[in-house]
Enzyme design. Structure first.
Site, PDB file in Angstrom:
ATOM      1  CB  CYS A  99      -0.931  -0.007   1.196  1.00 25.17           C
ATOM      2  SG  CYS A  99      -1.624  -1.631   1.583  1.00 25.17           S
TER       3      CYS A  99
ATOM      4  CB  CYS B 205     -13.175  -2.161   6.370  1.00 26.44           C
ATOM      5  SG  CYS B 205     -13.367  -3.213   7.831  1.00 26.44           S
TER       6      CYS B 205
ATOM      7  CG  HIS C 118      -6.359   1.299   0.067  1.00 27.07           C
ATOM      8  ND1 HIS C 118      -5.176   1.881  -0.342  1.00 27.07           N
ATOM      9  CD2 HIS C 118      -5.993   0.255   0.876  1.00 27.07           C
ATOM     10  CE1 HIS C 118      -4.157   1.230   0.201  1.00 27.07           C
ATOM     11  NE2 HIS C 118      -4.626   0.233   0.918  1.00 27.07           N
TER      12      HIS C 118
END
Length: 390
Positions: A83, A206, A333
């Site tokens: 990430c 989340c 994301h």
């Protein structure tokens, strides 16, 4: 040694785009980052971050996208740090400029994540943690962060509503970001009532998996002088740590973030982060990650992160706004694009281009990007040109 400046920044919208490819998404980001009067021939180095979700183009994925842009012959390196891939790509671009080996460098990242099955996505997210002893032992990536959240709440006698406050804040910000994946607001009560994914984390704690790309143009001081918008990279730092959570000394801090921030602050001359900076974009893949970030980068003392969000300090209109973009939680994301996307938001805030999210005349901001559960971290301090005379 020359200073490095970000002179262009752009991203695609983050979301689910079955009609797009990783190449077309990156082209969109590139065209928004690079001014029309800058010929691609001037770009003399490129770094592209991607994890390779779905395995569609792992080998030479960097050159695959730069070839699509027409940057033939440009040296290009793929950066893979889960990430934190494109956060590290930005760091590499800055190092290349400061070292004098390049005057104009492309840094960015891309990921397509929504066209794989739930099982495949779970697999690819899992490889960002310790593959053999976490993922193959049955622990999901959400499960790893759930362990950190459980430890945080127990150790600091905090309430799970602090996690929900992070979600509500970031959704409120993301609702004003036209490029965010989840453009709706949620309340603390909504987050509390959502289904549990991995106790104590509910669905609203989340972030989503997303498709998207982000790109930055980094220039030497001499080249940057010809651009209208310039943001100086005042400081940067990076660190790594045990990939597996079970090998760490603590579950309630990410030491790599602490070290990366300390290095960045040393370069930028930041002594008191809350006083010397105006805002931050931090890694909030799960709500507890944002609480840990507050403490790891020095915005709050250990155990005080929950108070920062519940008292509104980090709201868009608070004393120290965090994640005005919506963060990973709402903006989305797309793993390889996340770190560069944070820098895009900081660039827009510092150049007055953040639209409805614009803060009141910020001069210095910070980006904080974490790989996996903390196996890597990178921090940048970005500054509006001319603030310190540089």
């Amino acid at each position: 040694m020359t200073d490095a400046y970000i002179v262009g920044a752009g991203q695609s919208a983050f979301g689910s785009y079955p009609e797009e490819t990783y190449r077309s998404l990156f082209r969109t980001a590139y065209e928004r980052a690079v001014p029309d009067d800058v010929d691609g021939d001037r770009v003399n180095e490129a770094y592209v971050g991607t994890l390779g979700v779905g395995g569609r183009q792992i080998g030479l994925s960097g050159p695959a996208v730069t070839e699509h842009l027409g940057l033939h012959g440009t040296p290009c390196t793929r950066v893979e740090n889960a990430c934190a891939a494109s956060g590290y790509a930005l760091r590499q671009a800055v190092l290349a400029v400061e070292a004098g080996v390049a005057d104009l460098v492309l840094a960015g990242g891309v990921e397509v994540m929504t066209d794989t099955s739930a099982e495949a996505t779970k697999y690819w997210l899992g490889v960002s943690g310790e593959t053999e002893w976490e993922r193959m032992a049955g622990t999901t990536f959400t499960g790893v962060y759930a362990q950190m959240a459980d430890a945080y709440l127990r150790e600091h006698d905090a309430d799970r509503r602090a996690l929900s406050a992070v979600a509500a804040k970031n959704h409120a910000n993301g609702a004003r970001n036209p490029k965010a994946h989840l453009r709706f607001e949620c309340s603390v009560a909504d987050a509390e009532a959502a289904g549990v994914v991995a106790d104590p984390l509910t669905l609203y704690h989340c972030c989503p998996t997303s498709d998207g790309a982000a790109a930055l143009l980094v220039a030497s001081e001499e080249v940057a002088a010809s651009f209208d918008d310039r943001v100086r990279v005042a400081g940067f730092g990076a660190s790594s740590d045990h990939v597996g959570l079970y090998d760490r000394e603590t579950y309630t801090a990410i030491p790599a973030s602490e070290r990366a921030a300390a290095t960045a602050y040393g370069r930028a001359g930041v002594d008191e982060p809350r006083a010397d900076l105006d805002f931050a974009e931090v890694h909030d893949c799960f709500a507890v990650a944002e609480l840990l970030a507050y403490e790891d980068i020095g915005l709050a003392a250990p155990g005080e992160g929950a108070r920062l969000v519940t008292e509104g300090v980090t709201a868009a209109d608070g004393a120290f706004p965090v994640n005005t973009s919506g963060g990973l939680k709402s903006k989305g994301h797309p793993i390889g694009a996340t770190g560069a996307g944070q820098a895009v938001e900081a660039f827009e805030q510092l150049t007055g281009g953040a639209g409805d999210r614009q803060l009141d005349d910020p001069e210095r901001g910070l980006t904080h990007n974490v790989g996996g559960s903390g196996g890597a971290a990178v921090v940048h301090v970005l500054e509006r040109a001319g603030v310190t005379g540089a």
